[in-house]
Write a protein that holds these residues in place. Structure first.
Motif, PDB file in Angstrom:
ATOM      1  N   TYR A  37      40.271 -14.424  60.882  1.00  0.00           N
ATOM      2  CA  TYR A  37      41.473 -15.437  61.775  1.00  0.00           C
ATOM      3  C   TYR A  37      41.431 -17.076  60.908  1.00  0.00           C
ATOM      4  CZ  TYR A  37      42.285 -11.291  64.130  1.00  0.00           C
ATOM      5  OH  TYR A  37      43.075 -10.199  64.454  1.00  0.00           O
ATOM      6  N   ALA A  38      39.925 -16.734  60.120  1.00  0.00           N
ATOM      7  CA  ALA A  38      39.598 -18.790  59.848  1.00  0.00           C
ATOM      8  C   ALA A  38      41.409 -18.640  58.370  1.00  0.00           C
ATOM      9  CB  ALA A  38      38.903 -18.262  59.136  1.00  0.00           C
ATOM     10  N   GLU A  68      33.323 -20.338  61.191  1.00  0.00           N
ATOM     11  CA  GLU A  68      34.524 -20.880  60.404  1.00  0.00           C
ATOM     12  C   GLU A  68      36.120 -20.936  60.897  1.00  0.00           C
ATOM     13  OE1 GLU A  68      34.861 -17.834  57.315  1.00  0.00           O
ATOM     14  OE2 GLU A  68      33.001 -16.768  58.403  1.00  0.00           O
ATOM     15  N   ILE A  69      36.450 -19.966  62.374  1.00  0.00           N
ATOM     16  CA  ILE A  69      37.693 -20.731  62.752  1.00  0.00           C
ATOM     17  C   ILE A  69      37.513 -21.910  63.523  1.00  0.00           C
ATOM     18  CG2 ILE A  69      39.021 -20.161  64.760  1.00  0.00           C
ATOM     19  CD1 ILE A  69      38.279 -17.128  64.086  1.00  0.00           C
ATOM     20  N   ASP A  74      31.489 -14.984  62.528  1.00  0.00           N
ATOM     21  CA  ASP A  74      30.557 -16.868  62.690  1.00  0.00           C
ATOM     22  C   ASP A  74      31.720 -17.153  63.270  1.00  0.00           C
ATOM     23  OD1 ASP A  74      29.623 -18.870  63.525  1.00  0.00           O
ATOM     24  OD2 ASP A  74      28.553 -19.049  61.414  1.00  0.00           O
ATOM     25  N   GLU A 131      45.671 -13.635  70.106  1.00  0.00           N
ATOM     26  CA  GLU A 131      45.376 -12.681  68.628  1.00  0.00           C
ATOM     27  C   GLU A 131      44.371 -11.708  68.591  1.00  0.00           C
ATOM     28  OE1 GLU A 131      47.185 -15.025  65.345  1.00  0.00           O
ATOM     29  OE2 GLU A 131      47.657 -12.717  64.179  1.00  0.00           O
ATOM     30  N   ASN A 161      48.859 -22.621  56.735  1.00  0.00           N
ATOM     31  CA  ASN A 161      49.052 -24.014  57.285  1.00  0.00           C
ATOM     32  C   ASN A 161      49.708 -24.273  55.969  1.00  0.00           C
ATOM     33  OD1 ASN A 161      48.770 -24.766  59.597  1.00  0.00           O
ATOM     34  ND2 ASN A 161      46.200 -25.389  58.945  1.00  0.00           N
ATOM     35  N   TYR A 199      49.885  -6.220  60.738  1.00  0.00           N
ATOM     36  CA  TYR A 199      49.102  -7.621  61.803  1.00  0.00           C
ATOM     37  C   TYR A 199      47.717  -7.310  61.610  1.00  0.00           C
ATOM     38  CZ  TYR A 199      48.502  -2.838  64.057  1.00  0.00           C
ATOM     39  OH  TYR A 199      48.179  -1.480  64.049  1.00  0.00           O
ATOM     40  N   GLY A 200      46.389  -8.261  62.521  1.00  0.00           N
ATOM     41  CA  GLY A 200      45.597  -8.436  62.177  1.00  0.00           C
ATOM     42  C   GLY A 200      44.896  -7.200  61.288  1.00  0.00           C
ATOM     43  N   TYR A 201      44.260  -6.385  63.060  1.00  0.00           N
ATOM     44  CA  TYR A 201      43.433  -5.147  62.870  1.00  0.00           C
ATOM     45  C   TYR A 201      43.410  -4.259  61.603  1.00  0.00           C
ATOM     46  CZ  TYR A 201      41.329  -1.381  64.628  1.00  0.00           C
ATOM     47  OH  TYR A 201      39.909  -0.367  63.882  1.00  0.00           O
ATOM     48  N   TYR A 253      51.855 -10.702  59.972  1.00  0.00           N
ATOM     49  CA  TYR A 253      51.797 -11.179  59.247  1.00  0.00           C
ATOM     50  C   TYR A 253      53.541 -10.935  57.872  1.00  0.00           C
ATOM     51  CZ  TYR A 253      48.660 -13.775  61.841  1.00  0.00           C
ATOM     52  OH  TYR A 253      48.156 -14.518  62.763  1.00  0.00           O
ATOM     53  N   ASN A 284      43.320  -8.133  68.812  1.00  0.00           N
ATOM     54  CA  ASN A 284      42.685  -7.086  67.592  1.00  0.00           C
ATOM     55  C   ASN A 284      41.661  -6.335  67.941  1.00  0.00           C
ATOM     56  OD1 ASN A 284      44.885  -7.207  64.800  1.00  0.00           O
ATOM     57  ND2 ASN A 284      45.477  -9.193  66.129  1.00  0.00           N
ATOM     58  N   ASP A 317      30.025  -7.159  65.054  1.00  0.00           N
ATOM     59  CA  ASP A 317      31.226  -7.428  63.716  1.00  0.00           C
ATOM     60  C   ASP A 317      32.126  -8.640  63.430  1.00  0.00           C
ATOM     61  OD1 ASP A 317      30.539  -4.907  62.479  1.00  0.00           O
ATOM     62  OD2 ASP A 317      31.789  -4.241  62.826  1.00  0.00           O
ATOM     63  N   PHE A 318      32.091  -8.942  64.760  1.00  0.00           N
ATOM     64  CA  PHE A 318      32.867 -10.373  65.329  1.00  0.00           C
ATOM     65  C   PHE A 318      32.852 -11.452  63.960  1.00  0.00           C
ATOM     66  CE2 PHE A 318      34.582 -14.195  66.863  1.00  0.00           C
ATOM     67  CZ  PHE A 318      35.488 -13.995  66.846  1.00  0.00           C
ATOM     68  N   PHE A 322      44.082 -15.806  58.072  1.00  0.00           N
ATOM     69  CA  PHE A 322      45.150 -16.199  58.294  1.00  0.00           C
ATOM     70  C   PHE A 322      45.635 -17.827  58.507  1.00  0.00           C
ATOM     71  CE2 PHE A 322      45.216 -11.907  60.653  1.00  0.00           C
ATOM     72  CZ  PHE A 322      45.429 -11.216  59.184  1.00  0.00           C
ATOM     73  N   HIS A 323      44.902 -18.249  59.819  1.00  0.00           N
ATOM     74  CA  HIS A 323      44.709 -20.468  60.006  1.00  0.00           C
ATOM     75  C   HIS A 323      45.228 -20.699  58.512  1.00  0.00           C
ATOM     76  CE1 HIS A 323      44.438 -23.751  61.863  1.00  0.00           C
ATOM     77  NE2 HIS A 323      45.223 -23.222  62.519  1.00  0.00           N
ATOM     78  N   ARG A 324      44.517 -20.366  57.291  1.00  0.00           N
ATOM     79  CA  ARG A 324      44.292 -21.475  56.801  1.00  0.00           C
ATOM     80  C   ARG A 324      45.797 -20.802  55.992  1.00  0.00           C
ATOM     81  NH1 ARG A 324      39.234 -20.804  54.577  1.00  0.00           N
ATOM     82  NH2 ARG A 324      39.766 -19.464  53.516  1.00  0.00           N
ATOM     83  N   GLU A 330      38.944 -24.193  60.335  1.00  0.00           N
ATOM     84  CA  GLU A 330      40.046 -24.243  60.169  1.00  0.00           C
ATOM     85  C   GLU A 330      40.529 -25.142  61.091  1.00  0.00           C
ATOM     86  OE1 GLU A 330      41.934 -23.060  57.754  1.00  0.00           O
ATOM     87  OE2 GLU A 330      39.966 -23.570  56.982  1.00  0.00           O
ATOM     88  N   LYS A 351      51.338  -9.767  66.780  1.00  0.00           N
ATOM     89  CA  LYS A 351      51.449 -10.521  65.789  1.00  0.00           C
ATOM     90  C   LYS A 351      51.373 -10.338  64.663  1.00  0.00           C
ATOM     91  CE  LYS A 351      50.641 -15.488  64.931  1.00  0.00           C
ATOM     92  NZ  LYS A 351      49.485 -16.471  65.352  1.00  0.00           N
ATOM     93  N   LYS A 375      34.185  -9.732  58.688  1.00  0.00           N
ATOM     94  CA  LYS A 375      34.617 -10.168  59.359  1.00  0.00           C
ATOM     95  C   LYS A 375      35.521 -10.512  60.422  1.00  0.00           C
ATOM     96  CE  LYS A 375      29.832  -9.357  59.945  1.00  0.00           C
ATOM     97  NZ  LYS A 375      29.084  -9.184  60.384  1.00  0.00           N
ATOM     98  N   GLU A 376      35.967 -10.267  61.156  1.00  0.00           N
ATOM     99  CA  GLU A 376      36.950 -10.555  62.338  1.00  0.00           C
ATOM    100  C   GLU A 376      37.024 -12.186  62.453  1.00  0.00           C
ATOM    101  OE1 GLU A 376      36.328  -8.494  63.953  1.00  0.00           O
ATOM    102  OE2 GLU A 376      37.863  -7.074  63.841  1.00  0.00           O
ATOM    103  N   ALA A 377      35.916 -13.257  62.696  1.00  0.00           N
ATOM    104  CA  ALA A 377      35.913 -14.761  62.724  1.00  0.00           C
ATOM    105  C   ALA A 377      36.693 -15.308  61.327  1.00  0.00           C
ATOM    106  CB  ALA A 377      34.843 -15.049  62.884  1.00  0.00           C
ATOM    107  N   THR A 378      36.052 -14.045  60.042  1.00  0.00           N
ATOM    108  CA  THR A 378      36.314 -15.302  58.395  1.00  0.00           C
ATOM    109  C   THR A 378      38.167 -14.294  58.299  1.00  0.00           C
ATOM    110  OG1 THR A 378      34.550 -13.807  57.932  1.00  0.00           O
ATOM    111  CG2 THR A 378      36.109 -14.480  56.137  1.00  0.00           C
TER     112      THR A 378
END
Lengths: 111, 138
Positions: free
Chosen positions: A49-50, B62-63, B59, B27, A57, A25-27, A77, B31, B56-57, A52-54, B66, A75, A44-47
């Motif tokens: 999840y981007a 990026e999401i 930018d 999600e 898809n 899972y994510g974390y 993977y 997390n 730490d989150f 994962f989404h990609r 997507e 969730k 980074k979390e933002a990176t």
């Protein structure tokens, strides 16, 4: 902390590798990356999840809702066969890239 | 922990609502909470742990890219501008033609402003074309 474009370019492969080892899972994934690199690289979390989404898809990974832990559903993977094939291709590609870069960046200090 | 939720809510404010968005949001909240709990187990105060998780989150763009597909959006915008320029120039040319034949039917001059006006849709056409090709390469 290194935030190199070279690492960024291979994040997909890094994350695929971790998911191939077992469903995660994510974390867990971001934690695993920090641990294995001794905190020299943190995602980074933002990176994350981007990515994962990609990957989802492109049907390289699949997600499912796993067991309940701490009162919440997580969730997870899981790799697909396409994902494995993609990862194997990436390994071959990396071998070649490494050789090429090494031709120029390694062992030429004395010249 | 409610700070985490309100932080993520704020981040996702400009993304159009969809099922996918809700899923990703849930999600991420979960997390981030895992991360905060983990940091607290390692001896951090709750407030410090939450601050670290937020810093730490990274930018959100990026999401967004997507989820929304930035390139597709840009292209359709260029298409809209192209359509506008075509209709706008047709109207202007029609007006000039009308003025020409109504007021000075013996002198044909509407050709000149027509050529000038045609630069508008022509330039927009090339903008649209380059966006379209970019997308194919991507």
């Amino acid at each position: 902390m290194i935030s190199s474009d070279i690492i960024r370019g291979h994040l997909d492969s890094i994350i695929l590798k971790l998911i191939i080892e077992k469903d995660r899972y994510g974390y867990e994934i971001s934690n695993e990356i920090s641990t294995r690199t001794n905190n020299r690289f943190q995602i980074k979390e933002a990176t994350l999840y981007a990515v994962f989404h990609r990957l989802e898809n492109k049907e390289l990974i699949e997600s499912y809702i796993g067991d309940v832990t701490h009162g919440r559903k997580r969730k997870y993977y899981k790799i697909t066969s396409l994902g494995k094939a993609y990862y194997n291709e990436k390994i071959k590609e990396w071998q070649i890239i490494k050789e090429i870069i090494n031709l120029f960046l390694e062992g030429s200090e004395n010249e | 922990m409610s700070r985490i939720k309100s932080y993520v809510d704020k981040l996702f404010k400009d993304i159009p609502n969809s099922e996918q968005k809700e899923n990703i949001k849930q999600e991420i909240i979960q997390n981030l909470e895992d991360k905060v709990l983990n940091l607290m187990e390692n001896g951090k105060e709750e407030e410090d742990a939450i601050n670290k998780a937020i810093i730490d989150f990274g930018d959100i763009e990026e999401i967004k890219e997507e989820l929304i597909g930035k390139h597709v959006n840009k292209k359709s915008k260029a298409g809209l501008v192209l359509g506008f320029s075509i209709w706008g120039s047709i109207l202007i040319i029609a007006l000039v033609v009308f003025m020409n034949f109504y007021y000075t039917p013996n002198v044909i001059w509407f050709i000149y402003p027509t050529f000038v006006v045609l630069w508008w849709p022509l330039s927009m056409f090339f903008v649209w074309l380059s966006r379209k090709n970019n997308k194919v390469i991507k």
